[in-house]
Design a protein around this motif. Structure first.
Motif, PDB file in Angstrom:
ATOM      1  N   LEU A   1      -1.601  13.689   0.174  1.00  0.00           N
ATOM      2  CA  LEU A   1      -0.404  14.317  -0.396  1.00  0.00           C
ATOM      3  C   LEU A   1      -0.397  14.262  -1.924  1.00  0.00           C
ATOM      4  N   GLY A   2      -1.448  13.711  -2.491  1.00  0.00           N
ATOM      5  CA  GLY A   2      -1.546  13.661  -3.942  1.00  0.00           C
ATOM      6  C   GLY A   2      -0.971  12.405  -4.560  1.00  0.00           C
ATOM      7  N   MET A   3      -0.624  11.418  -3.763  1.00  0.00           N
ATOM      8  CA  MET A   3      -0.082  10.162  -4.288  1.00  0.00           C
ATOM      9  C   MET A   3      -1.227   9.298  -4.802  1.00  0.00           C
ATOM     10  N   GLY A   4      -1.065   8.768  -5.986  1.00  0.00           N
ATOM     11  CA  GLY A   4      -2.067   7.900  -6.561  1.00  0.00           C
ATOM     12  C   GLY A   4      -2.023   6.506  -5.963  1.00  0.00           C
ATOM     13  N   PRO A   5      -2.935   5.642  -6.370  1.00  0.00           N
ATOM     14  CA  PRO A   5      -2.967   4.278  -5.822  1.00  0.00           C
ATOM     15  C   PRO A   5      -1.668   3.512  -6.048  1.00  0.00           C
ATOM     16  N   PHE A   6      -1.062   3.665  -7.232  1.00  0.00           N
ATOM     17  CA  PHE A   6       0.171   2.925  -7.513  1.00  0.00           C
ATOM     18  C   PHE A   6       1.316   3.397  -6.622  1.00  0.00           C
ATOM     19  N   LEU A   7       1.505   4.722  -6.514  1.00  0.00           N
ATOM     20  CA  LEU A   7       2.582   5.236  -5.664  1.00  0.00           C
ATOM     21  C   LEU A   7       2.337   4.904  -4.198  1.00  0.00           C
ATOM     22  N   THR A   8       1.089   4.972  -3.775  1.00  0.00           N
ATOM     23  CA  THR A   8       0.770   4.613  -2.389  1.00  0.00           C
ATOM     24  C   THR A   8       1.117   3.161  -2.113  1.00  0.00           C
ATOM     25  N   TYR A   9       0.773   2.311  -3.050  1.00  0.00           N
ATOM     26  CA  TYR A   9       1.069   0.878  -2.872  1.00  0.00           C
ATOM     27  C   TYR A   9       2.574   0.632  -2.895  1.00  0.00           C
ATOM     28  N   ARG A  10       3.277   1.272  -3.869  1.00  0.00           N
ATOM     29  CA  ARG A  10       4.699   0.998  -4.032  1.00  0.00           C
ATOM     30  C   ARG A  10       5.549   1.591  -2.918  1.00  0.00           C
ATOM     31  N   ASP A  11       5.242   2.813  -2.495  1.00  0.00           N
ATOM     32  CA  ASP A  11       6.114   3.533  -1.567  1.00  0.00           C
ATOM     33  C   ASP A  11       5.657   3.463  -0.109  1.00  0.00           C
ATOM     34  N   VAL A  12       4.399   3.127   0.135  1.00  0.00           N
ATOM     35  CA  VAL A  12       3.884   3.139   1.505  1.00  0.00           C
ATOM     36  C   VAL A  12       3.487   1.744   1.969  1.00  0.00           C
ATOM     37  N   GLN A  13       2.617   1.094   1.229  1.00  0.00           N
ATOM     38  CA  GLN A  13       2.038  -0.153   1.708  1.00  0.00           C
ATOM     39  C   GLN A  13       2.999  -1.337   1.591  1.00  0.00           C
ATOM     40  N   LEU A  14       3.540  -1.563   0.407  1.00  0.00           N
ATOM     41  CA  LEU A  14       4.372  -2.754   0.195  1.00  0.00           C
ATOM     42  C   LEU A  14       5.638  -2.769   1.059  1.00  0.00           C
ATOM     43  N   PRO A  15       6.419  -1.673   1.144  1.00  0.00           N
ATOM     44  CA  PRO A  15       7.618  -1.735   2.000  1.00  0.00           C
ATOM     45  C   PRO A  15       7.296  -2.019   3.460  1.00  0.00           C
ATOM     46  N   GLN A  16       6.233  -1.392   3.980  1.00  0.00           N
ATOM     47  CA  GLN A  16       5.888  -1.642   5.377  1.00  0.00           C
ATOM     48  C   GLN A  16       5.366  -3.059   5.584  1.00  0.00           C
ATOM     49  N   ALA A  17       4.631  -3.581   4.600  1.00  0.00           N
ATOM     50  CA  ALA A  17       4.141  -4.950   4.714  1.00  0.00           C
ATOM     51  C   ALA A  17       5.302  -5.943   4.744  1.00  0.00           C
ATOM     52  N   VAL A  18       6.320  -5.688   3.934  1.00  0.00           N
ATOM     53  CA  VAL A  18       7.483  -6.579   3.921  1.00  0.00           C
ATOM     54  C   VAL A  18       8.186  -6.558   5.273  1.00  0.00           C
ATOM     55  N   ARG A  19       8.391  -5.360   5.834  1.00  0.00           N
ATOM     56  CA  ARG A  19       9.056  -5.270   7.140  1.00  0.00           C
ATOM     57  C   ARG A  19       8.206  -5.898   8.233  1.00  0.00           C
ATOM     58  N   MET A  20       6.907  -5.686   8.182  1.00  0.00           N
ATOM     59  CA  MET A  20       6.026  -6.220   9.222  1.00  0.00           C
ATOM     60  C   MET A  20       5.965  -7.743   9.186  1.00  0.00           C
ATOM     61  N   MET A  21       5.929  -8.304   7.988  1.00  0.00           N
ATOM     62  CA  MET A  21       5.765  -9.746   7.832  1.00  0.00           C
ATOM     63  C   MET A  21       7.085 -10.471   7.589  1.00  0.00           C
ATOM     64  N   LEU A  22       8.203  -9.807   7.851  1.00  0.00           N
ATOM     65  CA  LEU A  22       9.500 -10.407   7.575  1.00  0.00           C
ATOM     66  C   LEU A  22       9.710 -11.735   8.308  1.00  0.00           C
ATOM     67  N   PRO A  23       9.335 -11.877   9.583  1.00  0.00           N
ATOM     68  CA  PRO A  23       9.513 -13.187  10.228  1.00  0.00           C
ATOM     69  C   PRO A  23       8.757 -14.302   9.516  1.00  0.00           C
ATOM     70  N   SER A  24       7.531 -14.033   9.090  1.00  0.00           N
ATOM     71  CA  SER A  24       6.765 -15.057   8.371  1.00  0.00           C
ATOM     72  C   SER A  24       7.382 -15.349   7.012  1.00  0.00           C
ATOM     73  N   LEU A  25       7.878 -14.326   6.329  1.00  0.00           N
ATOM     74  CA  LEU A  25       8.536 -14.539   5.042  1.00  0.00           C
ATOM     75  C   LEU A  25       9.803 -15.371   5.214  1.00  0.00           C
ATOM     76  N   ILE A  26      10.538 -15.103   6.279  1.00  0.00           N
ATOM     77  CA  ILE A  26      11.753 -15.872   6.547  1.00  0.00           C
ATOM     78  C   ILE A  26      11.406 -17.337   6.818  1.00  0.00           C
ATOM     79  N   ALA A  27      10.380 -17.552   7.637  1.00  0.00           N
ATOM     80  CA  ALA A  27       9.976 -18.922   7.947  1.00  0.00           C
ATOM     81  C   ALA A  27       9.572 -19.676   6.683  1.00  0.00           C
ATOM     82  N   GLN A  28       8.852 -19.018   5.793  1.00  0.00           N
ATOM     83  CA  GLN A  28       8.456 -19.674   4.557  1.00  0.00           C
ATOM     84  C   GLN A  28       9.658 -19.919   3.649  1.00  0.00           C
TER      85      GLN A  28
END
Length: 288
Positions: A179-206
């Motif tokens: 879609l033309g998104m660069g590495p920074f936009l891909t990381y900020r808008d796609v990877q990081l938000p999903q990683a936070v939601r996916m790993m939320l139980p582990s983040l809460i435990a920590q």
């Protein structure tokens, strides 16, 4: 399509009777063990009048008079929460920075950040607190506690987020790039938000671990909950009061951490519900 069990057979009458028998036996063993511990505690005088210290003991402690120890416990709990409230967001922000720099296209930056994360993860929290109060000029006990909690937990948070980013399907990154998104936009808008939601139980435990680790501030002289309780016991000059006072401290820690876990689970369920809810087109009739 069948809605019954797939990976195992349904237990028959004989198997169910065997499971009930095992449950009764294990339950009886646990009750017997609990009764044995209770009897031993009674024989050792664990439930004598030492518990009156929690309700009616005149004392002069830390410049104020009180007929109970709950004011000291409340002050210690306030200091514990103060350190945790300061350290938790700082550790989260530093973790995002570390995990972002770890994926940098510049190799020396990646190596440096990876080394920092491994060092902070490998050091005991209390040792980092000692570094904060001994090395940094003018550092207070609160600063040392926050310093240790932030550095250690930021490294752990960063590793949790990195694991979440690594576990994401590669197709999402490829779709973002198409879609033309660069590495920074891909990381900020796609990877990081999903990683936070996916790993939320582990983040809460920590996060719960961070709150508990604030008790290590006792070693560097910070007046958190455990140190406040110990100071009350020292002021009373009677070792038998230590058991009820430590029991109060343990109960407060357990209540605090369970409350944090419940709030975090509620937030996670709300976010999951929001993701599952269908999008509504403006002007469309309400969904049935």
């Amino acid at each position: 399509m069948s809605s019954g069990p797939v990976l195992y057979d349904v237990a028959g009458p004989e198997e169910k009777r065997r499971e009930r028998l095992i449950s009764f036996v294990l339950g009886g063993v646990l009750l017997a063990a609990a009764a044995t511990v209770a009897v031993l505690l009674v024989r050792n005088g664990a439930f004598n009048d030492r518990w009156l210290v929690l309700v009616d003991v005149p004392m002069n402690f830390a410049g104020y008079e009180t007929r109970h120890v709950w004011l000291a416990v409340a002050r210690g709990l306030g200091n514990t929460l103060l350190a945790a409230v300061i350290a938790l967001p700082l550790a989260a922000l530093l973790a995002v920075l570390l995990v972002s720099l770890r994926s940098s296209p510049i190799a020396p930056v990646r190596w440096l950040v990876t080394g920092m994360i491994e060092v902070f993860r490998g050091l005991p929290v209390v040792l980092v607190m000692f570094f904060g109060i001994l090395v940094l000029p003018g550092a207070t006990q609160l600063f040392a506690v926050v310093f240790g909690l932030v550095l250690y937990n930021a490294a752990v948070f960063a590793e949790i987020l990195r694991a979440g980013i690594t576990a994401l399907p590669k197709g999402q990154t490829e779709a973002a790039e198409s879609l033309g998104m660069g590495p920074f936009l891909t990381y900020r808008d796609v990877q990081l938000p999903q990683a936070v939601r996916m790993m939320l139980p582990s983040l809460i435990a920590q996060g719960v671990v961070l709150v508990k680790d604030s008790s290590l501030g006792y070693i560097v002289g910070y007046a958190e909950l455990l140190r406040s309780v110990s100071r009350v016991a020292d002021a009373l000059t009677n070792a038998e009061y230590l058991l009820p006072l430590l029991t109060v401290g343990a109960a407060v820690y357990i209540t605090l951490n369970i409350s944090l876990s419940r709030v975090a689970v509620w937030v996670q369920r709300r976010s999951s519900f929001a993701r599952r809810a269908p999008a509504r087109v403006p002007g469309a009739p309400p969904l049935p």
